[in-house]
Design an enzyme around this catalytic site. Structure first.
Site, short mmCIF file in Angstrom:
data_model
loop_
_atom_site.label_atom_id
_atom_site.label_comp_id
_atom_site.label_asym_id
_atom_site.label_seq_id
_atom_site.Cartn_x
_atom_site.Cartn_y
_atom_site.Cartn_z
CD GLU A 136 -2.96 -1.02 2.34
OE1 GLU A 136 -4.15 -1.18 2.11
OE2 GLU A 136 -2.52 -0.83 3.49
CG HIS A 257 -8.33 6.37 2.36
ND1 HIS A 257 -8.38 6.16 0.98
CD2 HIS A 257 -7.70 5.28 2.88
CE1 HIS A 257 -7.81 4.98 0.71
NE2 HIS A 257 -7.40 4.44 1.85
NE ARG A 306 -3.90 5.75 3.54
CZ ARG A 306 -4.29 4.80 4.38
NH1 ARG A 306 -4.72 5.13 5.58
NH2 ARG A 306 -4.26 3.55 4.03
CG HIS A 388 -9.03 6.54 6.45
ND1 HIS A 388 -10.04 5.62 6.30
CD2 HIS A 388 -7.88 5.83 6.54
CE1 HIS A 388 -9.53 4.40 6.30
NE2 HIS A 388 -8.23 4.49 6.46
NE ARG A 423 -3.84 5.01 10.15
CZ ARG A 423 -4.30 4.18 9.22
NH1 ARG A 423 -3.65 3.08 8.92
NH2 ARG A 423 -5.41 4.45 8.57
#
Ligand code: SIN
Length: 568
Positions: A136, A257, A306, A388, A423
């Protein structure tokens, strides 16, 4: 370190208005929350302390863990190392991580995941029987373990609930909202007031006298109008902790997100997540012209961290005046040489192969897309960023201890320091797992005696539940993905106005809305004070990272019925 502005002092309720407790019970430890963090803490404490009570606001499976798609990150693959996982976590965290906490996370992570497997969690395996690992955003290795394709959280939750059901010594109370902590004369934990929507003995507001509380109550997504979080994520644990004297850290670092399905301008509440793992398997972002705008933005392109992807999408949305961008996942599962670019025709055989891949790897997302009339095998998916994850929360040490004696925090409600300003994908389930295990290592040895609650001198207050939509609108339009001084000043004065309204109905809606308002106020102030762009905190008026002035943390504290922020 210095801050350009001075931290304001805000009046918010010092405790929630609530009826006097109509029932009382006792426990050694109360665990608030029933996701991966809460249930791991309870299971690990079993046999070490006598009476454990798990309380959860809805049913056991209603929290965020159940919704986690992508998976759980740990250095489990051949050639991967905790040091590489550490490096990716630190880079994503944009200079705001606690290095020691990150080291704990990545070195204890692999064993913690193996323990989850031993507990009965069925992770996906490759045809050769090896744990199947995917990638990811922000990861330089395939290190995300997943289950049921894209139903990782649901599988973990299933396994944990099955284990809890085999542990009759752990008492579970569902439909129980934590109202406030009861504090002893030394300022430490004496218990907790709860509102239980039950029938029989424990119904309405009651008090649990206890020796320790473990907060594992999840995040604050419902602060914003659109979020991937379930309806229960109203920041209750953070608000309860703040009112009890705990420090909240890094609230401004809310992660948006990048790829949440766009359902139209009026869509509100929990929105469908399109996991980053879909990009990990080869999907890519395009604008309305079919241009792959992530190429050239970052060395990892569509798999950049992200915050980078969310910002690029927002920029493109602003430049083109469009309300969303597109995710092209019509070539998943095809060998690279056959993968088609956006807009190319895909033949029948290839389409069947893509369809099979989707069905096997992302069955949940596929079903959700189809429910909304989009077939990702043949259609582009409309996506836009939405709230998110809260990287900040109750400040804890390496053992999950807050600054309030007897109060511990773990999972999204906590700020252990592992996430910093942003994160890293799939580090959240891991954080809950690792730090709950750590709490269970120290808590039994430091249990306080049961103490009588001291007279509560905190100023009670409550705002009406009818304010919730207004609050979410203020936070979304002015404290969302893209922030600036004008919007933030506006937001704080609008929030102040909302805080001046008193509820005349005392119910769950008003308790939750007061919690949302309390957290929003501190979050907006921290966002206004942080005059730089760092990780998920994006200031259009201060577009650069400023390590000279702001490489510290904003800590929200409450005293005498007012919150303020300290830069540490
Ligand atoms: C995702 O699947 O994209 C979300 C995973 C995460 O938030 O870590």
């Amino acid at each position: 370190m210095s801050s350009a502005s001075t931290a304001p002092v805000r009046r918010v309720p010092g405790r929630l208005v609530a009826p006097e407790p109509g029932w009382t019970t006792t426990a050694d430890v109360v665990v608030v929350g029933s996701g991966i963090a809460g249930l791991t803490a309870a299971l690990r404490l079993r046999g070490q302390v006598e009476k454990i009570l798990v309380v959860t606001k809805d049913v056991l499976a209603a929290g965020s863990t159940q919704w986690a798609q992508g998976g759980i990150a740990a250095a489990l693959g051949p050639g991967d190392t905790p040091a590489e996982h550490e490096e990716d976590t630190l880079v994503a965290g944009a200079g705001a991580c606690d290095r020691e906490a990150v080291r704990v996370l990545v070195t204890e992570g692999p064993d913690a995941v193996r323990e989850l497997i031993a507990l009965g969690t069925n992770f996906d395996h490759d045809p050769d029987g090896e744990l199947s690992l995917t990638r990811e955003g922000g990861h330089h290795r395939d290190r995300i373990a997943h289950a049921g394709g894209d139903a990782t959280g649901a599988e973990i939750q299933r396994a944990l609930i099955a284990a809890i059901e085999q542990a009759p010594e752990i008492e579970v109370v569902q439909h129980a909202l934590a109202v406030d902590l009861l504090l002893a004369g030394d300022g430490g934990v004496a218990g907790l007031t709860l509102h239980v929507m039950g029938e029989g003995q424990r119904d309405g507001v009651g008090a649990v006298r206890c020796r320790a509380v473990v907060l594992a109550s999840g995040g604050l997504g419902q602060v914003f109008s659109q979020t991937t979080n379930p309806v229960v994520s109203t920041g209750d644990g953070m608000a309860v902790a703040l009112r009890a004297g705990a420090v909240l850290r890094d609230l401004e670092f809310v992660q948006f997100h990048p790829t949440v399905m766009y359902l139209g301008p009026d869509s509100h509440g929990q929105q469908p997540l399109i996991s980053e793992a879909v990009r990990g398997e080869g999907a890519f972002l395009v604008d309305f012209e079919g241009h792959r705008f992530m190429q050239g933005e970052h060395e990892l392109a569509d798999l950049a961290p992200r915050d980078v992807v969310a910002k690029a999408i927002m920029r493109r949305m602003i430049e083109t005046g469009q309300p969303h961008m597109w995710l092209d996942a019509r070539q998943l599962g095809l060998p690279a040489s056959e993968a088609r670019r956006a807009g190319d025709r895909v033949g029948g055989e290839e389409r069947a192969a893509v369809s099979r891949f989707w069905e096997r790897r992302f069955p949940t997302i596929l079903a959700t897309c189809r429910r909304y009339g989009i077939d990702p095998v043949t259609d582009l998916i409309p996506v836009a960023p939405a709230c998110h994850y809260a990287s900040g929360g109750v400040r804890t040490d390496l053992w999950g201890r807050s600054n309030v004696p007897g109060l511990y925090a773990t999972g999204e409600v906590a700020c252990s320091g592992v996430h910093g300003a942003n994160r890293l994908a799939s580090n959240s389930l891991l954080e809950g797992l690792v730090f709950s295990r750590r709490i269970a290592q120290v808590l039994p040895g430091e249990l306080r005696a049961l103490q009588p609650p001291a007279p509560d001198t905190r100023t009670p207050g409550l705002v009406p539940g009818t304010l919730r939509r207004d609050l979410q609108e203020v936070m979304t339009s002015r404290v969302g993905v893209l922030r600036n001084a004008e919007g933030l000043v506006d937001a704080t004065s609008l929030l102040d106005k909302l805080a001046g309204t008193s509820a005349d109905v005392v119910d769950q809606d008003s308790w939750e809305t007061t919690n949302l308002l309390t957290i929003s106020t501190a979050l907006a102030d921290a966002a206004a004070l942080r005059e730089e762009t760092r990780g998920s905190h994006w200031r259009e008026d201060f577009p650069e990272r400023d390590d000279l002035h702001f490489a510290g943390h904003f800590d929200a504290v409450m005293a005498d019925g007012a919150t303020t922020l300290e830069l540490r």
